[in-house]
Design a protein around this motif. Structure first.
Motif, PDB file in Angstrom:
ATOM      1  N   ASP A 172      39.434  27.697  13.029  1.00 22.07           N
ATOM      2  CA  ASP A 172      40.118  26.400  12.911  1.00 22.07           C
ATOM      3  C   ASP A 172      39.642  25.535  14.073  1.00 22.07           C
ATOM      4  O   ASP A 172      40.121  25.670  15.201  1.00 22.07           O
ATOM      5  CB  ASP A 172      41.638  26.598  12.949  1.00 22.07           C
ATOM      6  CG  ASP A 172      42.405  25.298  12.706  1.00 22.07           C
ATOM      7  OD1 ASP A 172      41.775  24.214  12.786  1.00 22.07           O
ATOM      8  OD2 ASP A 172      43.615  25.364  12.454  1.00 22.07           O
ATOM      9  N   ASP A 219      40.070  22.485  14.719  1.00 23.11           N
ATOM     10  CA  ASP A 219      41.009  21.469  15.216  1.00 23.11           C
ATOM     11  C   ASP A 219      42.098  22.069  16.111  1.00 23.11           C
ATOM     12  O   ASP A 219      42.685  21.370  16.934  1.00 23.11           O
ATOM     13  CB  ASP A 219      41.661  20.730  14.043  1.00 23.11           C
ATOM     14  CG  ASP A 219      40.632  19.971  13.208  1.00 23.11           C
ATOM     15  OD1 ASP A 219      39.692  19.408  13.823  1.00 23.11           O
ATOM     16  OD2 ASP A 219      40.751  19.966  11.972  1.00 23.11           O
ATOM     17  N   GLU A 220      42.365  23.354  15.919  1.00 23.35           N
ATOM     18  CA  GLU A 220      43.428  24.011  16.693  1.00 23.35           C
ATOM     19  C   GLU A 220      42.867  24.507  18.028  1.00 23.35           C
ATOM     20  O   GLU A 220      41.812  25.125  18.081  1.00 23.35           O
ATOM     21  CB  GLU A 220      43.987  25.192  15.895  1.00 23.35           C
ATOM     22  CG  GLU A 220      45.104  25.961  16.582  1.00 23.35           C
ATOM     23  CD  GLU A 220      46.300  25.094  16.911  1.00 23.35           C
ATOM     24  OE1 GLU A 220      46.576  24.917  18.124  1.00 23.35           O
ATOM     25  OE2 GLU A 220      46.943  24.583  15.961  1.00 23.35           O
ATOM     26  N   ASN A 236      44.957  26.206  20.348  1.00 22.61           N
ATOM     27  CA  ASN A 236      45.836  27.255  20.863  1.00 22.61           C
ATOM     28  C   ASN A 236      45.409  28.604  20.293  1.00 22.61           C
ATOM     29  O   ASN A 236      45.605  28.863  19.096  1.00 22.61           O
ATOM     30  CB  ASN A 236      47.285  26.956  20.479  1.00 22.61           C
ATOM     31  CG  ASN A 236      48.256  27.987  21.062  1.00 22.61           C
ATOM     32  OD1 ASN A 236      47.841  28.967  21.679  1.00 22.61           O
ATOM     33  ND2 ASN A 236      49.541  27.766  20.856  1.00 22.61           N
ATOM     34  N   LYS A 258      48.008  30.567  18.183  1.00 25.60           N
ATOM     35  CA  LYS A 258      48.211  30.039  16.819  1.00 25.60           C
ATOM     36  C   LYS A 258      47.049  30.439  15.906  1.00 25.60           C
ATOM     37  O   LYS A 258      47.264  30.846  14.749  1.00 25.60           O
ATOM     38  CB  LYS A 258      48.316  28.508  16.899  1.00 25.60           C
ATOM     39  CG  LYS A 258      48.555  27.811  15.560  1.00 25.60           C
ATOM     40  CD  LYS A 258      50.001  27.988  15.108  1.00 25.60           C
ATOM     41  CE  LYS A 258      50.368  27.006  13.991  1.00 25.60           C
ATOM     42  NZ  LYS A 258      49.529  27.041  12.815  1.00 25.60           N
ATOM     43  N   ILE A 259      45.817  30.348  16.426  1.00 21.39           N
ATOM     44  CA  ILE A 259      44.648  30.722  15.611  1.00 21.39           C
ATOM     45  C   ILE A 259      44.714  32.199  15.232  1.00 21.39           C
ATOM     46  O   ILE A 259      44.462  32.568  14.081  1.00 21.39           O
ATOM     47  CB  ILE A 259      43.336  30.429  16.373  1.00 21.39           C
ATOM     48  CG1 ILE A 259      43.189  28.930  16.648  1.00 21.39           C
ATOM     49  CG2 ILE A 259      42.131  30.934  15.570  1.00 21.39           C
ATOM     50  CD1 ILE A 259      42.045  28.586  17.591  1.00 21.39           C
ATOM     51  N   ASP A 299      47.452  32.675  12.594  1.00 23.00           N
ATOM     52  CA  ASP A 299      47.010  32.132  11.304  1.00 23.00           C
ATOM     53  C   ASP A 299      45.927  33.008  10.684  1.00 23.00           C
ATOM     54  O   ASP A 299      45.871  33.174   9.454  1.00 23.00           O
ATOM     55  CB  ASP A 299      46.479  30.703  11.486  1.00 23.00           C
ATOM     56  CG  ASP A 299      47.589  29.707  11.817  1.00 23.00           C
ATOM     57  OD1 ASP A 299      48.767  30.077  11.674  1.00 23.00           O
ATOM     58  OD2 ASP A 299      47.268  28.572  12.220  1.00 23.00           O
TER      59      ASP A 299
END
Length: 442
Positions: free
Chosen positions: A161, A163-164, A166, A169-170, A173
């Motif tokens: 990802d 755009d992410e 953190n 969070k990646i 996800d």
């Protein structure tokens, strides 16, 4: 692999291997040289001293001095102690989760991203898993692109990802993506970090806490020697990782990390990287590594690699061709490809007892069969099937087309004929002789 250490240990044990007089004095002198060899290989001084003290204690306790073969018994004690020092038994990885989550950690430049791909490829091909690579390095330029290139090379999906920013969070996800798409192993590739960088160490600790991986692996460049051991200790204090991955063992490594890392952090070495190819990954077996360090080879690993490339149906077809005198250059080319898939040529030679010592000053690259393949590829299909049809003018054409000389073409044809005759004579048992012939043809 460990050439310098092997050479020094061989010299240290030479007196005791011979038939000279074995005394407590020369045992002590020998172990002093062993200790010096270990320290030169970047093994921690205390670890080296404790090692030789234990060997001496066992040697005197087992009456080495009065043994019929004191030298051999002494070498066995050193080998057994080396095995214990490196962990004793091989340790597998925990794949019990659904999916199993593996967190990769390590310093910048340790080879973490590449090894993540090697591990994914290993789990896919050897363990029939469906791995997913997750790109959590949000700092290094092109890190995500690198992991995608690795994934494409081994046909393993990569979750990222862009755009992410953190990593926690990646990672979360990525695991959710794996569950939704049938992946049963998730390999989280994190950013390289320095142990002294508090913010980065806190970050990976948070990733670890959030995803609760089945395995946390510390990837370390074996060429950094004792520094690798110290760094492993710093990372272990923060992450309490499950095991160590040693990369670049095919380079000019001194061996200190492999020998002493287990005794310092009390965590097993689980895998080693032995080359640049995605297949260049081995489970770490302390006993086999001790054999190789002491110049005894590693026949078990060599046989295992050969068996991985062995195809029973192809073997039956080949046997029939040999029996009918139909073994041609296309068949020979297939055999070369199988040998090449087994790994780095110098590494393979090092697995043959005694060969490692003979080959230590000889550089064998992965293109060892390049000129042979070029000659074969310059032949017509008819010439490959019937080598006897290759006359003087054809040899000239083949040499020109392959960038080799007529003499090299003649040499290949002569050696091929010798090998064909030998294989027919031996029928089912010619595999070992064939490999010996192929090694001479390089």
């Amino acid at each position: 692999m460990f050439d310098n250490l092997s050479d020094k240990l061989d010299k240290a044990l030479h007196v005791l291997k011979g038939h000279g007089s074995i005394t407590e004095v020369n045992v002590a002198e020998t172990l002093k040289e062993v200790r010096r060899a270990l320290i030169d290989a970047d093994v921690n001084f205390k670890t080296a001293k404790d090692f030789t003290n234990r060997v001496k204690e066992k040697a005197l306790g087992q009456n080495v001095l009065t043994s019929l073969q004191p030298g051999q018994l002494m070498v066995k004690l050193v080998k057994d102690e080396l095995t214990e020092l490196m962990g004793g038994d091989a340790t597998g990885i925990d794949l019990s989760g659904s999916p199993s989550v593996i967190l990769m950690s390590g310093l910048q430049g340790s080879g973490k991203t590449t090894f993540s791909g090697k591990l994914a490829n290993y789990l896919k091909t050897k363990k029939t898993k469906k791995p997913l690579l997750v790109a959590c390095d949000v700092y290094r330029p092109a890190a995500i692109d690198q992991l995608h290139v690795v994934g494409d090379a081994i046909k393993v999906e990569v979750y990222s990802d862009r755009d992410e920013k953190n990593p926690v969070k990646i990672a979360q996800d990525g695991i959710a993506f794996a569950k939704a798409n049938g992946h049963n192993v998730v390999i989280i590739d994190t950013a390289g970090r320095l142990a002294v960088d508090e913010a980065m160490m806190t970050e990976i600790k948070e990733v670890h806490k959030a995803i609760q991986p089945q395995e946390t692996l510390f990837v370390v460049d074996s060429m950094t020697g004792q520094d690798a051991v110290n760094t492993a200790k710093a990372f272990n204090d923060i992450l309490n990782f499950d095991g160590v991955i040693l990369t670049k063992l095919d380079g000019d490594t001194r061996g200190g990390a492999a020998i002493s890392i287990k005794s310092v952090v009390d965590k097993p070495i689980k895998f080693i990287g032995t080359g640049e190819k995605m297949e260049a990954i081995d489970v770490f077996y302390p006993s086999r590594m001790a054999d190789r360090i002491l110049g005894m080879g590693d026949v078990v690993s060599l046989v295992e690699r050969a068996q991985e490339q062995f195809d029973e149906e192809e073997a039956r077809k080949l046997q029939k061709k040999i029996a009918k005198d139909q073994f041609g250059f296309d068949d020979f080319l297939k055999q070369i490809q199988q040998v090449k898939k087994m790994g780095n040529m110098k590494d393979l030679m090092g697995m043959i007892p005694g060969a490692g010592k003979m080959m230590k000053d000889i550089d064998i690259d992965d293109d060892a069969f390049k000129h042979i393949e070029a000659i074969i590829h310059s032949m017509t299909p008819g010439e490959r099937t019937d080598p006897s049809s290759i006359n003087a003018s054809r040899k000239k054409r083949i040499g020109k087309g392959s960038g080799t000389s007529v003499q090299q073409v003649n040499q290949l044809l002569k050696q091929f004929n010798q090998m064909s005759k030998m294989m027919k004579m031996m029928q089912g048992g010619g595999g070992r002789k064939m490999m010996q012939m192929m090694n001479r043809m390089r």
